[in-house]
Design a protein around this motif. Structure first.
Motif, mmCIF file in Angstrom:
data_model
loop_
_atom_site.group_PDB
_atom_site.id
_atom_site.type_symbol
_atom_site.label_atom_id
_atom_site.label_comp_id
_atom_site.label_asym_id
_atom_site.label_seq_id
_atom_site.Cartn_x
_atom_site.Cartn_y
_atom_site.Cartn_z
ATOM 1 N N VAL A 80 0.842 -1.205 0.000
ATOM 2 C CA VAL A 80 0.000 0.000 0.000
ATOM 3 C C VAL A 80 0.876 1.254 0.000
ATOM 4 O O VAL A 80 0.637 2.204 -0.758
ATOM 5 C CB VAL A 80 -0.935 0.004 1.222
ATOM 6 C CG1 VAL A 80 -1.622 1.362 1.373
ATOM 7 C CG2 VAL A 80 -1.976 -1.098 1.093
ATOM 8 N N ARG A 81 1.899 1.259 0.853
ATOM 9 C CA ARG A 81 2.736 2.450 0.988
ATOM 10 C C ARG A 81 3.562 2.732 -0.258
ATOM 11 O O ARG A 81 3.997 3.861 -0.478
ATOM 12 C CB ARG A 81 3.640 2.300 2.211
ATOM 13 C CG ARG A 81 2.868 2.409 3.524
ATOM 14 C CD ARG A 81 3.695 2.030 4.710
ATOM 15 N NE ARG A 81 2.897 2.063 5.938
ATOM 16 C CZ ARG A 81 3.144 1.330 6.998
ATOM 17 N NH1 ARG A 81 4.167 0.463 6.989
ATOM 18 N NH2 ARG A 81 2.378 1.418 8.072
ATOM 19 N N LEU A 100 21.464 10.499 -5.239
ATOM 20 C CA LEU A 100 20.984 9.490 -6.185
ATOM 21 C C LEU A 100 20.705 8.165 -5.474
ATOM 22 O O LEU A 100 19.726 7.478 -5.787
ATOM 23 C CB LEU A 100 21.999 9.288 -7.310
ATOM 24 C CG LEU A 100 21.573 8.318 -8.426
ATOM 25 C CD1 LEU A 100 20.273 8.773 -9.079
ATOM 26 C CD2 LEU A 100 22.678 8.195 -9.479
ATOM 27 N N GLU A 101 21.543 7.799 -4.521
ATOM 28 C CA GLU A 101 21.314 6.559 -3.783
ATOM 29 C C GLU A 101 20.021 6.624 -2.976
ATOM 30 O O GLU A 101 19.306 5.627 -2.848
ATOM 31 C CB GLU A 101 22.505 6.270 -2.861
ATOM 32 C CG GLU A 101 23.744 5.798 -3.613
ATOM 33 C CD GLU A 101 24.982 5.760 -2.740
ATOM 34 O OE1 GLU A 101 25.965 5.112 -3.150
ATOM 35 O OE2 GLU A 101 24.983 6.388 -1.650
ATOM 36 N N ASN A 102 19.708 7.797 -2.430
ATOM 37 C CA ASN A 102 18.439 7.969 -1.727
ATOM 38 C C ASN A 102 17.261 7.701 -2.652
ATOM 39 O O ASN A 102 16.269 7.089 -2.257
ATOM 40 C CB ASN A 102 18.336 9.389 -1.154
ATOM 41 C CG ASN A 102 18.772 9.500 0.282
ATOM 42 O OD1 ASN A 102 18.005 9.242 1.201
ATOM 43 N ND2 ASN A 102 20.029 9.886 0.477
ATOM 44 N N VAL A 103 17.382 8.174 -3.895
ATOM 45 C CA VAL A 103 16.277 8.048 -4.857
ATOM 46 C C VAL A 103 16.164 6.624 -5.407
ATOM 47 O O VAL A 103 15.070 6.145 -5.703
ATOM 48 C CB VAL A 103 16.455 9.074 -6.000
ATOM 49 C CG1 VAL A 103 15.391 8.889 -7.075
ATOM 50 C CG2 VAL A 103 16.382 10.496 -5.449
ATOM 51 N N THR A 104 17.288 5.929 -5.528
ATOM 52 C CA THR A 104 17.267 4.600 -6.157
ATOM 53 C C THR A 104 17.130 3.451 -5.167
ATOM 54 O O THR A 104 16.859 2.315 -5.570
ATOM 55 C CB THR A 104 18.550 4.373 -6.981
ATOM 56 O OG1 THR A 104 19.691 4.458 -6.112
ATOM 57 C CG2 THR A 104 18.667 5.399 -8.093
ATOM 58 N N ASN A 105 17.310 3.709 -3.893
ATOM 59 C CA ASN A 105 17.288 2.643 -2.895
ATOM 60 C C ASN A 105 15.976 1.856 -2.907
ATOM 61 O O ASN A 105 15.977 0.621 -2.941
ATOM 62 C CB ASN A 105 17.536 3.233 -1.504
ATOM 63 C CG ASN A 105 17.593 2.175 -0.416
ATOM 64 O OD1 ASN A 105 18.428 1.281 -0.443
ATOM 65 N ND2 ASN A 105 16.694 2.273 0.548
ATOM 66 N N ARG A 109 15.555 -2.114 -3.968
ATOM 67 C CA ARG A 109 15.271 -3.068 -2.894
ATOM 68 C C ARG A 109 13.830 -3.590 -2.910
ATOM 69 O O ARG A 109 13.588 -4.768 -2.626
ATOM 70 C CB ARG A 109 15.544 -2.422 -1.532
ATOM 71 C CG ARG A 109 17.016 -2.172 -1.241
ATOM 72 C CD ARG A 109 17.235 -1.543 0.136
ATOM 73 N NE ARG A 109 16.718 -2.419 1.187
ATOM 74 C CZ ARG A 109 15.637 -2.139 1.921
ATOM 75 N NH1 ARG A 109 14.945 -1.033 1.690
ATOM 76 N NH2 ARG A 109 15.250 -2.964 2.878
ATOM 77 N N LEU A 110 12.882 -2.708 -3.224
ATOM 78 C CA LEU A 110 11.476 -3.087 -3.092
ATOM 79 C C LEU A 110 10.797 -3.414 -4.417
ATOM 80 O O LEU A 110 9.871 -4.218 -4.456
ATOM 81 C CB LEU A 110 10.705 -1.965 -2.383
ATOM 82 C CG LEU A 110 11.208 -1.624 -0.971
ATOM 83 C CD1 LEU A 110 10.445 -0.423 -0.418
ATOM 84 C CD2 LEU A 110 11.085 -2.816 -0.039
ATOM 85 N N ARG A 154 12.436 10.973 -4.377
ATOM 86 C CA ARG A 154 12.492 9.618 -3.813
ATOM 87 C C ARG A 154 11.093 9.003 -3.747
ATOM 88 O O ARG A 154 10.903 7.828 -4.066
ATOM 89 C CB ARG A 154 13.108 9.657 -2.415
ATOM 90 C CG ARG A 154 13.228 8.288 -1.771
ATOM 91 C CD ARG A 154 13.871 8.348 -0.400
ATOM 92 N NE ARG A 154 13.081 9.130 0.543
ATOM 93 C CZ ARG A 154 13.441 9.330 1.806
ATOM 94 N NH1 ARG A 154 14.575 8.843 2.261
ATOM 95 N NH2 ARG A 154 12.667 10.040 2.601
ATOM 96 N N CYS A 155 10.118 9.811 -3.335
ATOM 97 C CA CYS A 155 8.741 9.323 -3.283
ATOM 98 C C CYS A 155 8.251 8.950 -4.684
ATOM 99 O O CYS A 155 7.657 7.883 -4.888
ATOM 100 C CB CYS A 155 7.847 10.401 -2.669
ATOM 101 S SG CYS A 155 6.109 9.967 -2.555
ATOM 102 N N LEU A 156 8.544 9.775 -5.669
ATOM 103 C CA LEU A 156 8.099 9.522 -7.039
ATOM 104 C C LEU A 156 8.770 8.291 -7.651
ATOM 105 O O LEU A 156 8.213 7.665 -8.554
ATOM 106 C CB LEU A 156 8.384 10.747 -7.913
ATOM 107 C CG LEU A 156 7.533 11.989 -7.628
ATOM 108 C CD1 LEU A 156 8.073 13.191 -8.399
ATOM 109 C CD2 LEU A 156 6.077 11.743 -8.016
ATOM 110 N N SER A 157 9.959 7.954 -7.159
ATOM 111 C CA SER A 157 10.679 6.797 -7.713
ATOM 112 C C SER A 157 9.921 5.492 -7.512
ATOM 113 O O SER A 157 10.162 4.516 -8.218
ATOM 114 C CB SER A 157 12.073 6.691 -7.084
ATOM 115 O OG SER A 157 11.994 6.236 -5.740
ATOM 116 N N MET A 158 8.987 5.478 -6.550
ATOM 117 C CA MET A 158 8.201 4.273 -6.280
ATOM 118 C C MET A 158 6.929 4.224 -7.123
ATOM 119 O O MET A 158 6.104 3.331 -6.957
ATOM 120 C CB MET A 158 7.858 4.207 -4.787
ATOM 121 C CG MET A 158 9.080 4.161 -3.875
ATOM 122 S SD MET A 158 10.137 2.731 -4.201
ATOM 123 C CE MET A 158 9.079 1.402 -3.633
#
Length: 365
Positions: A80-81, A100-105, A109-110, A154-158
């Motif tokens: 959901v998140r 960049l690592e913050n955005v791609t993590n 991983r998920l 980072r939020c948009l990367s998901m």
């Protein structure tokens, strides 16, 4: 997209009593809507947002998101998140990772993306928020506004369907607010569904499809921005909105013959609301901006706002047809820059498709 039924949230107090923060909220959010949530402090705005994706689990009720009840124990909250992202006021970046690592993590991983694909998409997102050149920088070397834009990327990367913003500008210096609001405006123009807890009233008025005014643990009044800000129906909404006083006028040219009349009306406005002591600061700022700084490619709207909530005064200029920010530091504008710095606690600028918007916060002393 989101259906909320009889949502409640209580906290247990040390003395054994219950603090009821949310008291039976019912509402519907459609895909593509931008909902601004406003209201006095302590009325449950942030708690409401945090309950929507169970960061703070609700006490009772239903939250149906894309057909699935988030409060059902069988629901996989991590899934959901991923689709209901959240941007916090305190950024929450990983300090040991580069931008960049913050955005791609998360995508690696998920979502199971390869590092190459995640980095390509991450750089595109950083470009969108104006931070592609900061990809290899550590968060400690960023300004607050830059950190918040990284948090949005980072939020948009998901690839979320909806984003929750919990007072995204409250931790920022006033000079950094506009750069974050500009990114949110861009998301709104692309149809992103968003719920935004904010104290930025003009932003809420401009960007929202609907506004929720929260009071007493519930949605006390809701409606379009025009309904809430220009014609609120309930007493507490009227009282809250009415504590922001405004005077607006529009100049059609640098030599507009109505300028003196507007100045007289502005002085009356300042006298009425007991801010006569800074009238000459406001007038001086308007003179410098409109007479010496604006390029005059169209009419210029001037709004003076006085907030009885925090006793602050700001002046908003909207210069139609001007696409470039003011060049405050140029050799020709050095004197005007000095005068403006003496008057303003903060000044920030934002360009839209058809105008330059300048917001100036007046020094109180």
């Amino acid at each position: 997209m989101i259906t909320i039924k009889n949502l409640t949230k209580s906290f247990s107090m040390p003395d054994g009593t219950k603090l009821n923060v949310l008291k039976g909220i019912d509402c519907q959010i459609e895909k593509g809507e931008v909902i601004s949530i406003i209201g006095p402090s302590g009325t449950g705005k942030s708690t409401f947002l945090r309950c929507l994706n169970s960061i703070d689990p609700a006490t009772s009720g239903e939250i149906i998101f894309n057909g699935e009840n988030i409060l059902d124990k069988k629901t996989k909250l991590n899934k959901v998140r991923q689709k209901m992202g959240m941007v916090f006021q305190s950024f929450n970046l990983f300090e040991h990772m580069t931008v960049l690592e913050n955005v791609t993590n998360g995508p690696i991983r998920l979502l199971g993306k390869s590092k190459k694909v995640a980095e390509e998409e991450g750089l595109n997102l950083l470009h969108m928020v104006g931070l592609e050149d900061k990809a290899d920088v550590m968060p400690r070397n960023l300004s607050g506004g830059q950190k918040q834009r990284v948090a949005i990327a980072r939020c948009l990367s998901m690839k979320p369907d909806c984003i929750l913003f919990d007072e995204p500008t409250s931790a920022l210096d006033p000079t950094m607010v506009s750069e974050v609001l500009s990114v949110i405006r861009q998301l709104a123009s692309h149809g992103m569904t968003m719920l935004i807890v904010t104290h930025e009233m003009k932003f809420a008025k401009d960007v929202s499809t609907r506004v929720f005014f929260m009071y007493g643990g519930g949605i006390y009044e809701e409606g379009t921005p025009d309904q809430i800000f220009n014609n609120p129906q309930k007493p507490e909404t009227q009282n809250f909105i009415g504590r922001v006083r405004s005077y607006t006028f529009t100049l059609n040219s640098i030599n507009d013959e109505k300028y003196d009349a507007y100045s007289h009306e502005l002085e009356n406005f300042c006298n009425k609301y007991a801010i006569a002591n800074i009238f000459y600061k406001i007038q001086g700022l308007i003179d410098e901006i409109t007479q010496r700084m604006i390029l005059w490619n169209g009419p210029v709207s001037v709004t003076v706002n006085y907030s009885e909530l925090d006793y602050s005064v700001s002046v908003l200029f909207t210069a139609k047809g001007q696409k470039e920010p003011l060049q405050l530091n140029s050799e020709n504008n050095r004197i005007s820059h000095s005068i403006i710095n003496g008057i303003c606690e903060a000044l920030y600028q934002e360009t839209t498709t058809d105008a330059l918007i300048i917001t100036c916060k007046i020094k109180s002393a």
